[in-house]
Design a protein around this motif. Structure first.
Motif, PDB file in Angstrom:
ATOM      1  N   GLY A 163       0.790  -1.213   0.000  1.00 18.20           N
ATOM      2  CA  GLY A 163       0.000   0.000   0.000  1.00 18.20           C
ATOM      3  C   GLY A 163       0.823   1.264   0.000  1.00 18.20           C
ATOM      4  O   GLY A 163       2.020   1.240  -0.289  1.00 18.20           O
ATOM      5  N   TRP A 164       0.143   2.342   0.337  1.00 16.28           N
ATOM      6  CA  TRP A 164       0.724   3.674   0.257  1.00 16.28           C
ATOM      7  C   TRP A 164       0.562   4.437   1.558  1.00 16.28           C
ATOM      8  O   TRP A 164      -0.494   4.392   2.191  1.00 16.28           O
ATOM      9  CB  TRP A 164       0.041   4.457  -0.877  1.00 16.28           C
ATOM     10  CG  TRP A 164       0.252   3.858  -2.218  1.00 16.28           C
ATOM     11  CD1 TRP A 164      -0.528   2.909  -2.817  1.00 16.28           C
ATOM     12  CD2 TRP A 164       1.309   4.127  -3.117  1.00 16.28           C
ATOM     13  NE1 TRP A 164      -0.007   2.571  -4.048  1.00 16.28           N
ATOM     14  CE2 TRP A 164       1.114   3.322  -4.256  1.00 16.28           C
ATOM     15  CE3 TRP A 164       2.403   4.990  -3.098  1.00 16.28           C
ATOM     16  CZ2 TRP A 164       1.987   3.339  -5.351  1.00 16.28           C
ATOM     17  CZ3 TRP A 164       3.266   5.015  -4.190  1.00 16.28           C
ATOM     18  CH2 TRP A 164       3.048   4.200  -5.294  1.00 16.28           C
ATOM     19  N   PHE A 165       1.625   5.137   1.916  1.00 17.58           N
ATOM     20  CA  PHE A 165       1.616   6.082   3.021  1.00 17.58           C
ATOM     21  C   PHE A 165       2.114   7.412   2.460  1.00 17.58           C
ATOM     22  O   PHE A 165       2.707   7.455   1.384  1.00 17.58           O
ATOM     23  CB  PHE A 165       2.547   5.607   4.146  1.00 17.58           C
ATOM     24  CG  PHE A 165       2.041   4.401   4.876  1.00 17.58           C
ATOM     25  CD1 PHE A 165       2.082   3.140   4.300  1.00 17.58           C
ATOM     26  CD2 PHE A 165       1.511   4.511   6.153  1.00 17.58           C
ATOM     27  CE1 PHE A 165       1.616   2.018   4.967  1.00 17.58           C
ATOM     28  CE2 PHE A 165       1.040   3.402   6.834  1.00 17.58           C
ATOM     29  CZ  PHE A 165       1.091   2.159   6.234  1.00 17.58           C
ATOM     30  N   ARG A 166       1.861   8.477   3.199  1.00 11.96           N
ATOM     31  CA  ARG A 166       2.382   9.763   2.768  1.00 11.96           C
ATOM     32  C   ARG A 166       2.850  10.562   3.957  1.00 11.96           C
ATOM     33  O   ARG A 166       2.393  10.361   5.078  1.00 11.96           O
ATOM     34  CB  ARG A 166       1.320  10.548   1.991  1.00 11.96           C
ATOM     35  CG  ARG A 166       0.157  11.060   2.830  1.00 11.96           C
ATOM     36  CD  ARG A 166      -0.886  11.697   1.932  1.00 11.96           C
ATOM     37  NE  ARG A 166      -1.948  12.332   2.726  1.00 11.96           N
ATOM     38  CZ  ARG A 166      -3.040  12.866   2.184  1.00 11.96           C
ATOM     39  NH1 ARG A 166      -3.223  12.849   0.865  1.00 11.96           N
ATOM     40  NH2 ARG A 166      -3.942  13.430   2.965  1.00 11.96           N
ATOM     41  N   GLN A 167       3.768  11.476   3.671  1.00 12.41           N
ATOM     42  CA  GLN A 167       4.287  12.337   4.723  1.00 12.41           C
ATOM     43  C   GLN A 167       4.466  13.743   4.174  1.00 12.41           C
ATOM     44  O   GLN A 167       5.233  13.951   3.227  1.00 12.41           O
ATOM     45  CB  GLN A 167       5.617  11.802   5.264  1.00 12.41           C
ATOM     46  CG  GLN A 167       6.113  12.547   6.478  1.00 12.41           C
ATOM     47  CD  GLN A 167       7.211  11.807   7.206  1.00 12.41           C
ATOM     48  OE1 GLN A 167       7.860  10.929   6.662  1.00 12.41           O
ATOM     49  NE2 GLN A 167       7.408  12.135   8.478  1.00 12.41           N
ATOM     50  N   ALA A 168       3.753  14.672   4.778  1.00 13.98           N
ATOM     51  CA  ALA A 168       3.872  16.082   4.433  1.00 13.98           C
ATOM     52  C   ALA A 168       4.903  16.738   5.356  1.00 13.98           C
ATOM     53  O   ALA A 168       5.146  16.239   6.463  1.00 13.98           O
ATOM     54  CB  ALA A 168       2.516  16.767   4.562  1.00 13.98           C
ATOM     55  N   PRO A 169       5.484  17.845   4.947  1.00 11.08           N
ATOM     56  CA  PRO A 169       6.483  18.524   5.787  1.00 11.08           C
ATOM     57  C   PRO A 169       5.923  18.843   7.171  1.00 11.08           C
ATOM     58  O   PRO A 169       4.826  19.403   7.290  1.00 11.08           O
ATOM     59  CB  PRO A 169       6.793  19.789   4.996  1.00 11.08           C
ATOM     60  CG  PRO A 169       6.503  19.435   3.582  1.00 11.08           C
ATOM     61  CD  PRO A 169       5.333  18.505   3.643  1.00 11.08           C
ATOM     62  N   GLY A 170       6.662  18.458   8.198  1.00 10.51           N
ATOM     63  CA  GLY A 170       6.249  18.759   9.555  1.00 10.51           C
ATOM     64  C   GLY A 170       5.157  17.867  10.113  1.00 10.51           C
ATOM     65  O   GLY A 170       4.675  18.098  11.221  1.00 10.51           O
ATOM     66  N   LYS A 171       4.758  16.847   9.350  1.00  9.27           N
ATOM     67  CA  LYS A 171       3.682  15.968   9.795  1.00  9.27           C
ATOM     68  C   LYS A 171       4.166  14.530   9.862  1.00  9.27           C
ATOM     69  O   LYS A 171       5.177  14.164   9.256  1.00  9.27           O
ATOM     70  CB  LYS A 171       2.479  16.085   8.869  1.00  9.27           C
ATOM     71  CG  LYS A 171       1.814  17.449   8.889  1.00  9.27           C
ATOM     72  CD  LYS A 171       0.518  17.436   8.109  1.00  9.27           C
ATOM     73  CE  LYS A 171      -0.203  18.777   8.195  1.00  9.27           C
ATOM     74  NZ  LYS A 171      -1.499  18.746   7.459  1.00  9.27           N
TER      75      LYS A 171
ATOM     76  N   PRO B 104      -4.740  20.736  -2.383  1.00 13.33           N
ATOM     77  CA  PRO B 104      -3.404  21.169  -1.946  1.00 13.33           C
ATOM     78  C   PRO B 104      -2.918  20.397  -0.722  1.00 13.33           C
ATOM     79  O   PRO B 104      -1.707  20.135  -0.598  1.00 13.33           O
ATOM     80  CB  PRO B 104      -3.609  22.647  -1.648  1.00 13.33           C
ATOM     81  CG  PRO B 104      -4.709  23.069  -2.572  1.00 13.33           C
ATOM     82  CD  PRO B 104      -5.626  21.886  -2.623  1.00 13.33           C
ATOM     83  N   GLU B 105      -3.828  20.006   0.140  1.00 16.74           N
ATOM     84  CA  GLU B 105      -3.433  19.277   1.348  1.00 16.74           C
ATOM     85  C   GLU B 105      -3.001  17.840   1.056  1.00 16.74           C
ATOM     86  O   GLU B 105      -2.542  17.136   1.961  1.00 16.74           O
ATOM     87  CB  GLU B 105      -4.546  19.297   2.400  1.00 16.74           C
ATOM     88  CG  GLU B 105      -5.898  18.901   1.887  1.00 16.74           C
ATOM     89  CD  GLU B 105      -6.766  20.105   1.516  1.00 16.74           C
ATOM     90  OE1 GLU B 105      -6.242  21.049   0.870  1.00 16.74           O
ATOM     91  OE2 GLU B 105      -7.965  20.078   1.862  1.00 16.74           O
ATOM     92  N   ASP B 106      -3.146  17.398  -0.175  1.00 13.72           N
ATOM     93  CA  ASP B 106      -2.626  16.085  -0.568  1.00 13.72           C
ATOM     94  C   ASP B 106      -1.131  16.153  -0.893  1.00 13.72           C
ATOM     95  O   ASP B 106      -0.506  15.118  -1.140  1.00 13.72           O
ATOM     96  CB  ASP B 106      -3.373  15.548  -1.790  1.00 13.72           C
ATOM     97  CG  ASP B 106      -4.825  15.232  -1.481  1.00 13.72           C
ATOM     98  OD1 ASP B 106      -5.694  15.570  -2.303  1.00 13.72           O
ATOM     99  OD2 ASP B 106      -5.091  14.632  -0.412  1.00 13.72           O
ATOM    100  N   THR B 107      -0.594  17.343  -0.913  1.00  7.78           N
ATOM    101  CA  THR B 107       0.830  17.508  -1.190  1.00  7.78           C
ATOM    102  C   THR B 107       1.662  16.799  -0.129  1.00  7.78           C
ATOM    103  O   THR B 107       1.503  17.052   1.067  1.00  7.78           O
ATOM    104  CB  THR B 107       1.203  18.999  -1.232  1.00  7.78           C
ATOM    105  OG1 THR B 107       0.516  19.620  -2.326  1.00  7.78           O
ATOM    106  CG2 THR B 107       2.705  19.187  -1.398  1.00  7.78           C
ATOM    107  N   ALA B 108       2.524  15.897  -0.582  1.00  2.77           N
ATOM    108  CA  ALA B 108       3.333  15.096   0.340  1.00  2.77           C
ATOM    109  C   ALA B 108       4.270  14.209  -0.470  1.00  2.77           C
ATOM    110  O   ALA B 108       4.144  14.110  -1.697  1.00  2.77           O
ATOM    111  CB  ALA B 108       2.439  14.223   1.214  1.00  2.77           C
ATOM    112  N   VAL B 109       5.178  13.561   0.236  1.00  2.07           N
ATOM    113  CA  VAL B 109       5.944  12.474  -0.361  1.00  2.07           C
ATOM    114  C   VAL B 109       5.148  11.191  -0.124  1.00  2.07           C
ATOM    115  O   VAL B 109       4.772  10.898   1.017  1.00  2.07           O
ATOM    116  CB  VAL B 109       7.351  12.358   0.240  1.00  2.07           C
ATOM    117  CG1 VAL B 109       8.097  11.175  -0.385  1.00  2.07           C
ATOM    118  CG2 VAL B 109       8.122  13.659   0.031  1.00  2.07           C
ATOM    119  N   TYR B 110       4.899  10.473  -1.175  1.00  5.24           N
ATOM    120  CA  TYR B 110       4.123   9.241  -1.101  1.00  5.24           C
ATOM    121  C   TYR B 110       5.073   8.047  -1.157  1.00  5.24           C
ATOM    122  O   TYR B 110       5.904   7.941  -2.061  1.00  5.24           O
ATOM    123  CB  TYR B 110       3.111   9.184  -2.244  1.00  5.24           C
ATOM    124  CG  TYR B 110       1.936  10.088  -2.014  1.00  5.24           C
ATOM    125  CD1 TYR B 110       2.076  11.472  -2.055  1.00  5.24           C
ATOM    126  CD2 TYR B 110       0.662   9.571  -1.742  1.00  5.24           C
ATOM    127  CE1 TYR B 110       1.001  12.317  -1.819  1.00  5.24           C
ATOM    128  CE2 TYR B 110      -0.422  10.404  -1.515  1.00  5.24           C
ATOM    129  CZ  TYR B 110      -0.245  11.768  -1.554  1.00  5.24           C
ATOM    130  OH  TYR B 110      -1.322  12.594  -1.320  1.00  5.24           O
TER     131      TYR B 110
END
Length: 120
Positions: free
Chosen positions: A35-43, A87-93
């Motif tokens: 599956g997939w995880f994501r990480q946004a800056p500071g989160k 925009p809130e989907d912006t992250a490294v996936y």
């Protein structure tokens, strides 16, 4: 050794779509879950979606209704179709796979991540 490689990230406008792909290669007996995880800056890193080898899916709250996960068991790949991006989907996936290299040995492997940026 096992390799997990993602592809398909990029820049997209709000409301647009992207399709991410992940391929697992190497010594593989089976992949019970991927599956997939994501990480946004500071989160913290968060679940986006998981799928088992039998097709059972589990979505994070942010993905429900907009994202669809699929997999090809024969090719050891998974894909994440993302629609109505915000925009809130912006992250490294990151792709994450539960891999059995033998019937009795299981480990989790991460890909290197792919950047998704949603911006006008």
């Amino acid at each position: 050794q096992v390799q997990v490689v993602e592809s398909g990230g990029g820049l997209v406008q709000p409301g647009g779509s992207l399709n991410l792909s992940c391929a697992v290669s190497g010594r593989i007996f089976s992949i019970p879950s991927i599956g997939w995880f994501r990480q946004a800056p500071g989160k913290q890193r968060e679940l986006v979606a998981l799928i088992t080898s039998t097709g059972t899916t589990n979505y994070g709250a942010s993905a429900k209704g907009r994202f669809t996960i699929s997999r090809d068991n024969a090719k050891n790949t998974t894909a994440l179709q993302m629609n109505l991006l915000k925009p809130e989907d912006t992250a490294v996936y990151y792709c994450n796979a539960q891999i059995r290299t033998t019937p009795s040995h299981t480990s989790w492997s991460w890909g290197q991540g792919t950047q998704v940026t949603v911006s006008s």
